[in-house]
Scaffold this motif. Structure first.
Motif, short mmCIF file in Angstrom:
data_model
loop_
_atom_site.label_atom_id
_atom_site.label_comp_id
_atom_site.label_asym_id
_atom_site.label_seq_id
_atom_site.Cartn_x
_atom_site.Cartn_y
_atom_site.Cartn_z
N ARG A 115 -0.91 -9.49 13.64
CA ARG A 115 -1.23 -8.07 13.85
C ARG A 115 0.00 -7.32 13.91
NH1 ARG A 115 -3.77 -7.45 19.60
NH2 ARG A 115 -2.61 -9.58 20.04
N ASP A 148 -1.26 -4.85 23.93
CA ASP A 148 -2.53 -4.92 22.89
C ASP A 148 -2.93 -3.54 22.55
OD1 ASP A 148 -2.43 -7.67 22.33
OD2 ASP A 148 -3.35 -8.22 24.23
N ARG A 149 -3.05 -2.86 23.70
CA ARG A 149 -3.79 -1.35 23.57
C ARG A 149 -3.18 -0.62 22.61
NH1 ARG A 149 -4.13 3.14 28.19
NH2 ARG A 149 -5.93 4.25 27.26
N ARG A 202 -4.09 -0.25 14.54
CA ARG A 202 -4.81 -1.28 13.41
C ARG A 202 -6.32 -0.47 13.22
NH1 ARG A 202 -3.55 -6.32 12.00
NH2 ARG A 202 -5.93 -7.00 12.37
N ALA A 203 -6.96 -0.17 14.17
CA ALA A 203 -8.09 0.51 14.12
C ALA A 203 -8.01 1.72 13.29
CB ALA A 203 -8.80 0.84 15.47
N GLN A 204 -6.75 2.20 13.36
CA GLN A 204 -6.87 3.76 12.56
C GLN A 204 -6.12 3.31 11.53
OE1 GLN A 204 -7.37 7.01 13.71
NE2 GLN A 204 -8.47 5.82 15.66
N GLY A 205 -5.86 2.35 11.02
CA GLY A 205 -5.14 1.99 9.73
C GLY A 205 -3.98 1.82 9.76
N ASP A 220 -2.59 10.14 15.18
CA ASP A 220 -3.41 9.68 14.18
C ASP A 220 -2.87 10.52 12.93
OD1 ASP A 220 -4.51 8.14 16.11
OD2 ASP A 220 -6.23 9.30 16.48
N THR A 255 -2.77 11.70 21.20
CA THR A 255 -3.52 10.94 20.05
C THR A 255 -4.07 11.62 18.88
OG1 THR A 255 -5.74 11.36 20.96
CG2 THR A 255 -4.43 9.36 21.77
N ASP A 266 -3.73 -2.69 19.00
CA ASP A 266 -5.11 -2.72 18.45
C ASP A 266 -5.66 -1.32 18.08
OD1 ASP A 266 -5.27 -5.41 18.97
OD2 ASP A 266 -6.30 -5.25 20.68
N ARG A 267 -5.22 -0.35 18.93
CA ARG A 267 -5.71 0.95 18.43
C ARG A 267 -4.91 1.49 17.12
NH1 ARG A 267 -4.65 6.24 18.13
NH2 ARG A 267 -6.41 7.52 19.14
#
Length: 342
Positions: A152, A96-97, A103-106, A66, A62, A100-101
């Motif tokens: 999404r 989804d995992r 999107r949370a990281q931009g 990232d 990760t 969604d991750r």
């Protein structure tokens, strides 16, 4: 063209490349963004990676994801056999995992596998007996999947690997029941499910414009554009067993598809090898994309060599320990240099 000696100086292993507090700096490119994703974003593009949901618990994995990538593709979590293993029973947890991750990281997310060879591996799909039944199953699967991720996931590989090497439509459950028209039906269903999504045709072995398969995809896209079938982009998977396998016409192929009025994306890039030769292979592919304004992004098919579907070829940008390989610097420097000079 940029002077070849300058390219080689930048690509010779890690010579001339500085790492400062984890950020990559290429001398001679003033003010350049750091990292693959950031550099691509500064050029209005993305540089992404295929992500395996199970590896999101690995801190080293990760960290690279990232730091380096501004787009992700759930590697196999959106394939038909993963999403709808039983008719009308959908499971999106793994995908989804990833989405969604990201999107949370931009980061953005790409979707794949709406209609691909994985459908032919699902027991209930193989026994669809009539055209009406096959059409209903196709529409339900696309509508449910695209609808679930509406807003999404902004880009979908709607149909993948539908053509054979000779350019004919590959036999499949849907081709056998609906004929070649199933490809068009899939695109129309995807547009209805999310009018704002970008829709792509995706395939392997279409990187050389002189091949029958490439010409067949070209003709398919041209026909769709002429008749108003919704298609926005073409994905070149670009799995190369070695740098020598990259066709000399690669850049011409990218440009030819773009000239049809669609975007082009490199969707599953990996190049077997190591050292300077592999670095030069990545440089060539990235340069070919960046040189065409409608080539909007690149996805490598995995993060580290050990995460690759063909790890024995060491085909990715990071080694087993997560260290940047010469191939990384080949890709990065091409993105920066070609943005100014290709």
């Amino acid at each position: 063209m940029v002077n070849g000696r300058w390219h080689r100086a930048l690509l010779a292993g890690t010579l001339g490349v500085l790492t400062i507090a984890g950020a990559v700096v290429v001398p001679g490119v003033a003010g350049a963004a750091t990292g693959l994703g950031a550099t691509a974003a500064a050029r209005g593009r993305y540089f992404g990676a295929a992500v395996q949901p199970a590896k999101l618990t690995d801190p080293a994995y990760t960290r690279i994801l990232d730091q380096e990538f501004n787009s992700v593709t759930p590697e196999n979590a959106l394939e038909w056999d993963a999403v709808e293993p039983a008719r009308n029973q959908f499971t999106f947890t793994a995908a989804d995992r990833v989405v969604d991750r990201a999107r949370a990281q931009g980061a953005a997310a790409r979707g794949r596998g709406l209609v691909s060879p994985s459908a032919n591996q699902v027991a209930w799909v193989t026994v669809l007996g009539t055209a009406d039944d096959a059409r209903a199953a196709l529409r339900t699967h696309i509508t449910a999947t695209v609808g679930h991720f509406r807003g999404r996931i902004k880009t979908w590989d709607v149909v993948s690997e539908a053509l054979s090497d000779n350019g004919a439509v590959r036999p499949s459950v849907f081709a056998n029941r609906l004929g070649p028209a199933y490809i068009e039906e899939a695109f129309r269903d995807a547009r209805a499910a999310d009018p704002g999504a970008r829709l792509c045709y995706n395939d392997y072995g279409i990187e050389d414009r002189g091949l029958a398969k490439t010409q067949a995809v070209y003709n398919l896209v041209r026909d769709f554009k002429a008749r108003g079938v919704p298609i926005d982009c073409v994905g070149l998977e670009s799995h190369f067993i070695s740098p020598a396998a990259i066709p000399s016409t690669y850049g011409q192929t990218v440009a030819a598809f773009a000239a049809l009025g669609v975007d082009v994306e490199i969707t599953e890039l990996d190049i077997g090898g190591s050292g300077t030769a592999q670095s030069d292979g990545y440089r060539r592919v990235v340069s070919a994309c960046v040189a065409v304004s409608r080539c909007t992004g690149i996805t490598v098919w995995g993060v580290r060599d050990t995460d690759s579907w063909r790890a024995n070829l060491t085909p990715l940008l990071f080694d087993a320990a997560g260290a940047r390989k010469p191939a990384y610097y080949g890709a990065l420097s091409a993105m920066r240099i070609c943005a100014r000079a290709c």
